[in-house]
Write an enzyme that holds these catalytic residues in place. Structure first.
Site, PDB file in Angstrom:
ATOM      1  N   ASP A 118       0.782  -1.235  -0.005  1.00  0.00           N
ATOM      2  CA  ASP A 118       0.110  -0.064  -0.057  1.00  0.00           C
ATOM      3  C   ASP A 118       0.922   1.322   0.075  1.00  0.00           C
ATOM      4  O   ASP A 118       2.101   0.816   0.254  1.00  0.00           O
ATOM      5  CB  ASP A 118      -0.986   0.067   1.283  1.00  0.00           C
ATOM      6  CG  ASP A 118      -2.052   0.784   1.016  1.00  0.00           C
ATOM      7  OD1 ASP A 118      -3.103   0.625   1.717  1.00  0.00           O
ATOM      8  OD2 ASP A 118      -2.146   1.652   0.031  1.00  0.00           O
TER       9      ASP A 118
HETATM   10  C1  GLC Z   1      -4.283   4.425  -0.153  1.00  0.00           C
HETATM   11  C2  GLC Z   1      -5.275   3.180   0.028  1.00  0.00           C
HETATM   12  C3  GLC Z   1      -5.366   1.967  -1.181  1.00  0.00           C
HETATM   13  C4  GLC Z   1      -4.936   2.890  -2.345  1.00  0.00           C
HETATM   14  C5  GLC Z   1      -3.793   3.254  -2.529  1.00  0.00           C
HETATM   15  C6  GLC Z   1      -3.334   4.150  -3.464  1.00  0.00           C
HETATM   16  O1  GLC Z   1      -3.904   4.704   0.821  1.00  0.00           O
HETATM   17  O2  GLC Z   1      -4.985   2.461   1.234  1.00  0.00           O
HETATM   18  O3  GLC Z   1      -6.504   1.387  -0.930  1.00  0.00           O
HETATM   19  O4  GLC Z   1      -5.109   1.873  -3.578  1.00  0.00           O
HETATM   20  O5  GLC Z   1      -3.248   4.191  -1.146  1.00  0.00           O
HETATM   21  O6  GLC Z   1      -4.156   5.165  -3.704  1.00  0.00           O
END
Ligand code: GLC
Length: 681
Positions: free
Chosen positions: A244
Site C-alpha cells: 500500500d
Molecule cells: C491508499 C489506499 C489504497 C490505495 C492506495 C493508492 O492509501 O489504502 O487502497 O489503492 O493508497 O491510492
C-alpha cells in the site's frame, strides 16, 4: 553504462518472442537484468508507475485506483464511469454483476493506458464504524469469496491485473499505519483469509496489495508468514505483491524482500538503490528472493501485454452507455427495501399528484470532488452524476408535481444518510457516530408530523442506527452510494419499474454496543496500537445468532414488492461422507402479482461439535427471477468443505461425525425450510 538496444535488436531477444512460453520469456528477461536494474524495478515512480528499463525496452507498468472506477492521475480531467460502491454491489448478491463490473472497469483502465486496477478491496466488515466499509463487500466469508472471485475474473478477462487488497485484516482506519490486528488462526482461516485465498486459487489474481497494519505484530509488507508461506507457498500465488502507498515506512529493506514484497509504492524508500545495495551486501536478503520477487512482476507485465503490440490487446472503452447501464443495473439490484408498511411502495405515477422531496442527500454528488469529498483513494470523476432529486425529476417530468413542502404532498421522500466527510464514510479515519446526524433525525420526525406518508431513503456506505425514528416511518430504503446513475435507479425502484431485490451483506445492529467488535476498547479501536479480535470467528450474524441478540435488520435481509414461498425441500441423501456431494433442491414460488428476484440463502448448522461453532454459516446462495405465480426448482450443491471448521490443534479442516441442519432462508433470521443430514466417516 551498457548501451540501449535498438527496437530491431530487442525483437531478437527470446523475451520478445510471443511464440515462447510465458515462463521462458520471463526467464530470458530476468537473466538480462543487471542487479541495479533489478533494484530499479522494485519501486515506483510518479505515484502510479514502475520505472522503465530503457536498455531493454521495459516500459513503465501503470496502476490506478480504485474500486468504484478508474482514476488516472489527471485531477479529474479524464472522466470515467463511477460505479456503485462495493457494498452496494455486494448487496446485489450477484456474481454475474460483479463480473460485468470487473470487465467494464478493466476496459476503462485499458482505455486510459494503464495495466492494473487497485481493486477489489475485500477486507471483512468487522465493525460498522470502519471508515472504508463502503469500499468493502460484506461480513460473511462465503459471500465475500464468491463476489471477489467474480470481480477478479471480470477485470483480468481484459488482460488487466486486479490488485486484491488489503492483505490482510485491515478492518479499521484508526491507527491504520501502525495498529496490529491481533487475530487467532481459526478466525484467520474461517473469516479473514477465505476470499483472498479464493482469488488466488479460483481466479488466479495477478497482484495483491499488502496492508498498512501489522498482523499479529508484523507489518503486512514484511510479513514472511503471510506473503511467502501462506500466499505463495501454500496457496500457489504466481502474481506479485505491491505495498500500500507508503506502507513500508516502518519496515526494513531486507525483511520486505525476504518476505516477498515485489514492489514498493509510490516511490523508493526502503527499496531505494542505496538501501537495497547495503541490505544485499549485508546479506539481509538473497538474490534468489530478489529474483523471485522480480520474476513475479515481470510475469504480470507479460500477462497484461506490456511487451505486445497494442492492436493485439483487448480494446479499451470508457464512459460508454453500456458501462453506464451496468452502473445503473448494479445500483438498482443493490437497493435494499428495509421496510414497506401497508405497501406504500411502489408509488403509482398515474395516481400520485404531488411528491415532496427533502433531505440533505437528495441532491448531493459523491463522485469527483477532492480526494476527501469522494471518500479517499476510491474517488473517481464521472462525466455526469444523476442525483436522487434529478432522477425523480426526470421520472416525474410533467406527470407528478415535485414540491418541497411535505404537508402539501401526497407522499414525501426524505433523503438522509452519510457522506464522505470526516468521521463518516471516508478513508483515513473511522466513523465517530453510529446514529444519523442529529439534524437529520429531527428533520425526519418533523417531516413525518407534516406528512405520515414519508419514505426515508438512505444514501450511505455503512450501517446506521435507526431506532430513534424508524417506527414512525412507513417505508425505508437503503440505496447506498449508488454511483453516477443512482438517481435513475432510485426512481425506477420507487415507481416500481424495478422490483427491489437487494439483501444486506452485513448486519445492521440496533445499537453499536450490540456489535461484536464493540465489547471493549481492546477490540475496537484497540489499546496501545493493538486491536484484539477477541470475538474470534463470531463476526457479524455469527455473533448476533450466538448471543441471541436481535439486530435492527439481519444479514441477508431485504424485502420485495412481491412475496416468495419456499417449498418442497429435498436432499439427495440422508447420510454423506468425505468425498460425497450433497444436492439440496427446493421450490421457490412467486406468490405475488409482480415479477421479482429472490436470493435464496443456504446456511449449515452443526448440531453437536467438540468445539464451539456458530449457530449458522452461509454456504450457498442463488438469485432467481420469477414471474407472478411462477415456480422454479433450485438446486444447490454442498461438499465436505462446506460443513468443516478449522481445527487449530491439527491445523486442518475437520468435519466431525454427527447431525447437521441444512437451513434455507430469505435472510439469516428468516429460515423457511430445514432438513437434517448425517455425516459419517
Ligand atoms: C491508499 C489506499 C489504497 C490505495 C492506495 C493508492 O492509501 O489504502 O487502497 O489503492 O493508497 O491510492
Amino acid at each position: 553504462m551498457s548501451k540501449n538496444y535498438s527496437e530491431e535488436e530487442l525483437y531478437q531477444f527470446p523475451f520478445r518472442d510471443k511464440s515462447l512460453e510465458l515462463e521462458e520469456r520471463v526467464k530470458d528477461l530476468l537473466s538480462r537484468l543487471t542487479l541495479e536494474e533489478k533494484f530499479k524495478l522494485c519501486s515506483g515512480r510518479l505515484m502510479w508507475h514502475t520505472k522503465p528499463i530503457k536498455r531493454l525496452g521495459v516500459k513503465p507498468f501503470t496502476m490506478y485506483d480504485g474500486p468504484h472506477g478508474v482514476r488516472p492521475d489527471t485531477m479529474g480531467e479524464i472522466k470515467s464511469t463511477y460505479f456503485p460502491s462495493a457494498i452496494c454491489r455486494a448487496a446485489t448478491w450477484d456474481p454475474e454483476l460483479s463480473h460485468e463490473f470487473g470487465k467494464a472497469v478493466a476496459e476503462e483502465v485499458r482505455d486510459v493506458g494503464a495495466h492494473m486496477l487497485l481493486a477489489p478491496g475485500i477486507n471483512i466488515q468487522r465493525t460498522p464504524m470502519n471508515g472504508r466499509t463502503f469500499e468493502y463487500q460484506t461480513e460473511d466469508p462465503h459471500l465475500n469469496k464468491i463476489l471477489a472471485v467474480a470481480t477478479v475474473k471480470g477485470i483480468q478477462s481484459q488482460k488487466i491485473a486486479a490488485c486484491v487488497k488489503h492483505f490482510v485484516c485491515n478492518n479499521q482506519e484508526t491507527n491504520r499505519f501502525t495498529v496490529s490486528s491481533e487475530v487467532s488462526e481459526r478466525a484467520l482461516q474461517e473469516i479473514y483469509l477465505p476470499a483472498f485465498k479464493a482469488t488466488v486459487q479460483e481466479a488466479d489474481a495477478w497482484s495483491f496489495m499488502t496492508c498498512y497494519n501489522k498482523v499479529n505484530g508484523i507489518y503486512g509488507s514484511e510479513n514472511y508468514n503471510l506473503l511467502r508461506e501462506r500466499l505463495m507457498e501454500q496457496w500457489g500465488f504466481r502474481g506479485f505483491t505491491v505495498s500500500d502507498w507508503n506502507a513500508t515506512a516502518n519496515t526494513s529493506t531486507g525483511s520486505c524482500v525476504t518476505a516477498g514484497l515485489s514492489l514498493e509504492m509510490p516511490t523508493a524508500k526502503k527499496y531505494n538503490k542505496r538501501n537495497m545495495k547495503k541490505a544485499f551486501q549485508e546479506g539481509k536478503f538473497t538474490e534468489d528472493s530478489l529474483n523471485d520477487n522480480i520474476k513475479r512482476l515481470l510475469r504480470v507485465m507479460f500477462l497484461v501485454g506490456l511487451f505486445d503490440d497494442k492492436n493485439t490487446l483487448p480494446s479499451g472503452n470508457r464512459n460508454t452507455l453500456e458501462h453506464q447501464s451496468i452502473a445503473r443495473k448494479i445500483a438498482e439490484n443493490g437497493i435494499v427495501l428495509l421496510k414497506n408498511k401497508d405497501a406504500l411502495l411502489p408509488l403509482n405515477i398515474d395516481k400520485l399528484k404531488k411528491l415532496a422531496i427533502v433531505g440533505p442527500n437528495a441532491n448531493l454528488k459523491f463522485g469527483g470532488g477532492d480526494m476527501l469529498a469522494g471518500g479517499g483513494s476510491s474517488v473517481n470523476y464521472p462525466p455526469y452524476e444523476i442525483t436522487p432529486l434529478e432522477g425523480l425529476k426526470q421520472k416525474c417530468r410533467d406527470r407528478v408535481e415535485i414540491i418541497e413542502t411535505p404537508s402539501k404532498a401526497d407522499v414525501t421522500i426524505l433523503f438522509a444518510g452519510l457522506n464522505h466527510e470526516h468521521g463518516m464514510d471516508a478513508e483515513g479515519e473511522d466513523r465517530n457516530k453510529f446514529e444519523l446526524p442529529l439534524e437529520q433525525i429531527e428533520l425526519i420526525k418533523r417531516t413525518v408530523k407534516q406528512n405520515p406518508n414519508t419514505i426515508v431513503i438512505l444514501i450511505n456506505g455503512s450501517p446506521i442506527a435507526m431506532s430513534d425514528w424508524i417506527d414512525s416511518v412507513p417505508s425505508v430504503i437503503e440505496a447506498w452510494y449508488g454511483g453516477m446513475e443512482v438517481g435513475n435507479a432510485i426512481a425506477n425502484v420507487l415507481f416500481g419499474d424495478v422490483n427491489p431485490s437487494g439483501k444486506l451483506p452485513l448486519t445492521f445492529p440496533k445499537k453499536l454496543s450490540d456489535s461484536p467488535a464493540h465489547n471493549s476498547e481492546r477490540s475496537f479501536p484497540g489499546v496501545e496500537e493493538r486491536v484484539f479480535y477477541d470475538e474470534g470467528i463470531y463476526v457479524g450474524y455469527r455473533y448476533f445468532d450466538k448471543e441471541q441478540i436481535d439486530p435492527l435488520f439481519p444479514f441477508g435481509y431485504g424485502l420485495s414488492y412481491t412475496t416468495f414461498n419456499y417449498e418442497n425441500l429435498k436432499l439427495d441423501k440422508e447420510k454423506f461422507t468425505k468425498n460425497d456431494t450433497v444436492t439440496v433442491s427446493l421450490d421457490i414460488v412467486n406468490s405475488g402479482n409482480r415479477s421479482g428476484m429472490e436470493i435464496i440463502q443456504l446456511y449449515i448448522q452443526d448440531i453437536k461439535s467438540s468445539i464451539d461453532r456458530p449457530p449458522k454459516e452461509l454456504k450457498q446462495f442463488k438469485k432467481v427471477k420469477l414471474e407472478p405465480n411462477e415456480r422454479k426448482t433450485v438446486e444447490l450443491t454442498l461438499n465436505f468443505d462446506d460443513f468443516s471448521f478449522y481445527d487449530d490443534s491439527t491445523h486442518s479442516w475437520v468435519v466431525e461425525p454427527g447431525t447437521f441442519n441444512i437451513l434455507l432462508g430469505s435472510s439469516s433470521r428468516d429460515i423457511h425450510l430445514q432438513k437434517e443430514i448425517e455425516y459419517f466417516e
